[in-house]
Design a protein around this motif. Sequence first.
Motif, PDB file in Angstrom:
ATOM      1  N   LEU A 253     -23.381  35.518 -16.369  1.00  0.00           N
ATOM      2  CA  LEU A 253     -22.990  35.659 -17.770  1.00  0.00           C
ATOM      3  C   LEU A 253     -22.939  34.321 -18.511  1.00  0.00           C
ATOM      4  N   ALA A 254     -23.092  33.217 -17.783  1.00  0.00           N
ATOM      5  CA  ALA A 254     -23.160  31.902 -18.440  1.00  0.00           C
ATOM      6  C   ALA A 254     -24.282  31.851 -19.468  1.00  0.00           C
ATOM      7  N   HIS A 255     -25.274  32.720 -19.309  1.00  0.00           N
ATOM      8  CA  HIS A 255     -26.399  32.761 -20.250  1.00  0.00           C
ATOM      9  C   HIS A 255     -25.974  33.254 -21.633  1.00  0.00           C
ATOM     10  N   PHE A 256     -24.784  33.835 -21.733  1.00  0.00           N
ATOM     11  CA  PHE A 256     -24.352  34.399 -23.009  1.00  0.00           C
ATOM     12  C   PHE A 256     -23.421  33.471 -23.788  1.00  0.00           C
ATOM     13  N   ILE A 257     -23.244  32.243 -23.284  1.00  0.00           N
ATOM     14  CA  ILE A 257     -22.517  31.242 -24.055  1.00  0.00           C
ATOM     15  C   ILE A 257     -23.325  30.911 -25.306  1.00  0.00           C
ATOM     16  N   ASP A 258     -22.646  30.834 -26.428  1.00  0.00           N
ATOM     17  CA  ASP A 258     -23.309  30.499 -27.691  1.00  0.00           C
ATOM     18  C   ASP A 258     -23.640  29.013 -27.677  1.00  0.00           C
ATOM     19  N   GLU A 259     -24.867  28.700 -27.316  1.00  0.00           N
ATOM     20  CA  GLU A 259     -25.294  27.314 -27.162  1.00  0.00           C
ATOM     21  C   GLU A 259     -26.590  27.108 -27.941  1.00  0.00           C
ATOM     22  N   PRO A 260     -26.619  26.208 -28.930  1.00  0.00           N
ATOM     23  CA  PRO A 260     -27.837  25.971 -29.711  1.00  0.00           C
ATOM     24  C   PRO A 260     -29.024  25.622 -28.822  1.00  0.00           C
ATOM     25  N   GLY A 261     -30.153  26.257 -29.072  1.00  0.00           N
ATOM     26  CA  GLY A 261     -31.366  25.963 -28.321  1.00  0.00           C
ATOM     27  C   GLY A 261     -31.549  26.793 -27.069  1.00  0.00           C
ATOM     28  N   PHE A 262     -30.575  27.649 -26.746  1.00  0.00           N
ATOM     29  CA  PHE A 262     -30.666  28.467 -25.538  1.00  0.00           C
ATOM     30  C   PHE A 262     -30.557  29.947 -25.920  1.00  0.00           C
ATOM     31  N   ASP A 263     -31.606  30.709 -25.589  1.00  0.00           N
ATOM     32  CA  ASP A 263     -31.628  32.134 -25.905  1.00  0.00           C
ATOM     33  C   ASP A 263     -30.775  32.926 -24.926  1.00  0.00           C
ATOM     34  N   LYS A 264     -30.232  34.043 -25.405  1.00  0.00           N
ATOM     35  CA  LYS A 264     -29.479  34.952 -24.550  1.00  0.00           C
ATOM     36  C   LYS A 264     -30.410  36.085 -24.117  1.00  0.00           C
ATOM     37  N   PRO A 265     -30.400  36.443 -22.835  1.00  0.00           N
ATOM     38  CA  PRO A 265     -31.296  37.514 -22.379  1.00  0.00           C
ATOM     39  C   PRO A 265     -30.872  38.884 -22.908  1.00  0.00           C
ATOM     40  N   GLU A 266     -31.853  39.731 -23.149  1.00  0.00           N
ATOM     41  CA  GLU A 266     -31.587  41.111 -23.537  1.00  0.00           C
ATOM     42  C   GLU A 266     -31.459  41.960 -22.267  1.00  0.00           C
ATOM     43  N   PHE A 267     -30.664  43.008 -22.339  1.00  0.00           N
ATOM     44  CA  PHE A 267     -30.510  43.920 -21.213  1.00  0.00           C
ATOM     45  C   PHE A 267     -31.646  44.943 -21.220  1.00  0.00           C
ATOM     46  N   PRO A 268     -32.123  45.370 -20.039  1.00  0.00           N
ATOM     47  CA  PRO A 268     -31.741  44.847 -18.728  1.00  0.00           C
ATOM     48  C   PRO A 268     -32.535  43.587 -18.403  1.00  0.00           C
ATOM     49  N   PHE A 269     -32.003  42.784 -17.483  1.00  0.00           N
ATOM     50  CA  PHE A 269     -32.736  41.626 -16.994  1.00  0.00           C
ATOM     51  C   PHE A 269     -32.414  41.402 -15.526  1.00  0.00           C
TER      52      PHE A 269
ATOM     53  N   VAL B 242     -39.618  41.811  -9.882  1.00  0.00           N
ATOM     54  CA  VAL B 242     -40.194  42.139 -11.188  1.00  0.00           C
ATOM     55  C   VAL B 242     -41.166  43.309 -11.051  1.00  0.00           C
ATOM     56  N   ALA B 243     -41.991  43.279 -10.008  1.00  0.00           N
ATOM     57  CA  ALA B 243     -42.969  44.342  -9.798  1.00  0.00           C
ATOM     58  C   ALA B 243     -42.279  45.680  -9.515  1.00  0.00           C
ATOM     59  N   GLN B 244     -41.214  45.651  -8.749  1.00  0.00           N
ATOM     60  CA  GLN B 244     -40.532  46.889  -8.369  1.00  0.00           C
ATOM     61  C   GLN B 244     -39.717  47.490  -9.510  1.00  0.00           C
ATOM     62  N   THR B 245     -39.124  46.637 -10.335  1.00  0.00           N
ATOM     63  CA  THR B 245     -38.252  47.133 -11.414  1.00  0.00           C
ATOM     64  C   THR B 245     -38.972  47.272 -12.748  1.00  0.00           C
ATOM     65  N   GLY B 246     -40.067  46.535 -12.912  1.00  0.00           N
ATOM     66  CA  GLY B 246     -40.766  46.528 -14.191  1.00  0.00           C
ATOM     67  C   GLY B 246     -40.058  45.688 -15.243  1.00  0.00           C
ATOM     68  N   ILE B 247     -39.027  44.952 -14.830  1.00  0.00           N
ATOM     69  CA  ILE B 247     -38.271  44.103 -15.759  1.00  0.00           C
ATOM     70  C   ILE B 247     -38.842  42.690 -15.720  1.00  0.00           C
ATOM     71  N   GLU B 248     -39.318  42.199 -16.856  1.00  0.00           N
ATOM     72  CA  GLU B 248     -39.950  40.880 -16.900  1.00  0.00           C
ATOM     73  C   GLU B 248     -39.079  39.838 -17.596  1.00  0.00           C
ATOM     74  N   ARG B 249     -37.793  40.107 -17.707  1.00  0.00           N
ATOM     75  CA  ARG B 249     -36.828  39.125 -18.204  1.00  0.00           C
ATOM     76  C   ARG B 249     -36.037  38.626 -16.994  1.00  0.00           C
ATOM     77  N   VAL B 250     -36.168  37.323 -16.706  1.00  0.00           N
ATOM     78  CA  VAL B 250     -35.568  36.756 -15.497  1.00  0.00           C
ATOM     79  C   VAL B 250     -34.716  35.544 -15.866  1.00  0.00           C
ATOM     80  N   ALA B 251     -33.471  35.564 -15.419  1.00  0.00           N
ATOM     81  CA  ALA B 251     -32.549  34.454 -15.680  1.00  0.00           C
ATOM     82  C   ALA B 251     -32.102  33.851 -14.356  1.00  0.00           C
ATOM     83  N   ILE B 252     -32.031  32.528 -14.297  1.00  0.00           N
ATOM     84  CA  ILE B 252     -31.537  31.870 -13.088  1.00  0.00           C
ATOM     85  C   ILE B 252     -30.156  31.292 -13.353  1.00  0.00           C
ATOM     86  N   GLY B 253     -29.367  31.193 -12.288  1.00  0.00           N
ATOM     87  CA  GLY B 253     -28.027  30.637 -12.411  1.00  0.00           C
ATOM     88  C   GLY B 253     -27.548  30.128 -11.071  1.00  0.00           C
TER      89      GLY B 253
END
Length: 340
Positions: free
Chosen positions: A120-136, A264-275
């Motif tokens: 969930l660190a990806h959802f911090i309001d930080e200029p220059g960093f996009d927040k992923p859309e669900f699902p990811f 990605v191939a199994q879920t069909g979800i092409e939004r990937v976030a690392i943490g």
Amino acid sequence: MQPEDFYILAIESSCDDTAAAVLHNDKVLSNVVANQSIHAEFGGVVPELASRAHQQNIVPAVTAALQRANVTKEQLSAIAYTQGPGLMGSLLVGSSFAKSMAMALDIPLIGINHMQGHILAHFIDEPGFDKPEFPFLALTISGGHTQIVRVDAPFKMELIGQTTDDAVGEAFDKTAKILGLPYPGGPLVDKYAASGNPDAYSFPKPKVPGLDFSFSGLKTSILYFIQKNRQIDADFTDKHMADICASVQKTIVDILMDKTKLAVAQTGIERVAIGGGVSANSGIRKAMEDAHKNLGWKTFIPKFEYTTDNAAMIGISAYFKYLDGDFTSVTETSKARIEF
């Protein structure tokens, strides 16, 4: 204050970093981390020493976080803390402090899963960093964990792949130890790899079914490789440090990316976030950037300070729970192991 206008003090003490942060809604006002250098001489984290250091550091860390945020304790709307997973002694220091402070101020307490915090660190309001859309998909990589998680909502997460033995961060650190590099060795492997040839040496990739990982076999093969070559040339490691590190790093990154591509191939979800702490590694960051360019994925790489253990990620997780009124009783205990 309006319901959407609130301040959260967050505390993170799962391992050997004492961290405190203050958030105004989803924006970080301060993010303080007190590191523990004492573990370096032992080549790894010593739990008893970690918990003692937390006791020394927690008051200064919290005080600094409030001062840097220019927020008084009377302005706080809730106290968040890491409930688990982690070292029990370390967790208890943070939870005891958080519970006491929440009770004294008569404000809500919010316990957070450390691993969900990394995501969930990806959802911090930080200029220059996009927040992923669900699902990811979240690739969470650290010293203690290696996981692929499907994320459908802030707290609707499904673990779809994980390590069956060593975590990826442990593999980096143990490789560094084999090479004679000081703890923590993962960042040093990354540093040496920058000037090495990633194709200089070949190491085997484990054959693990599905989306799970294994790094113990790789670690053993690196050990035997170094021992064999040192018998031929005692200075082999020193002469070829950059190439060895680059080759090891390439192998580890390939393992991570192969499983992520399969997910990605199994879920069909092409939004990937690392943490997680290992997401600071330059090799995995470049691999994710390449996947964005070459595979069409939408990739999300957090700001560096939100990758390693920090309290801001605990705070943003608490932000979502605060909105839902999902608070924690002071009677709830810390948990060394905790599920999603």
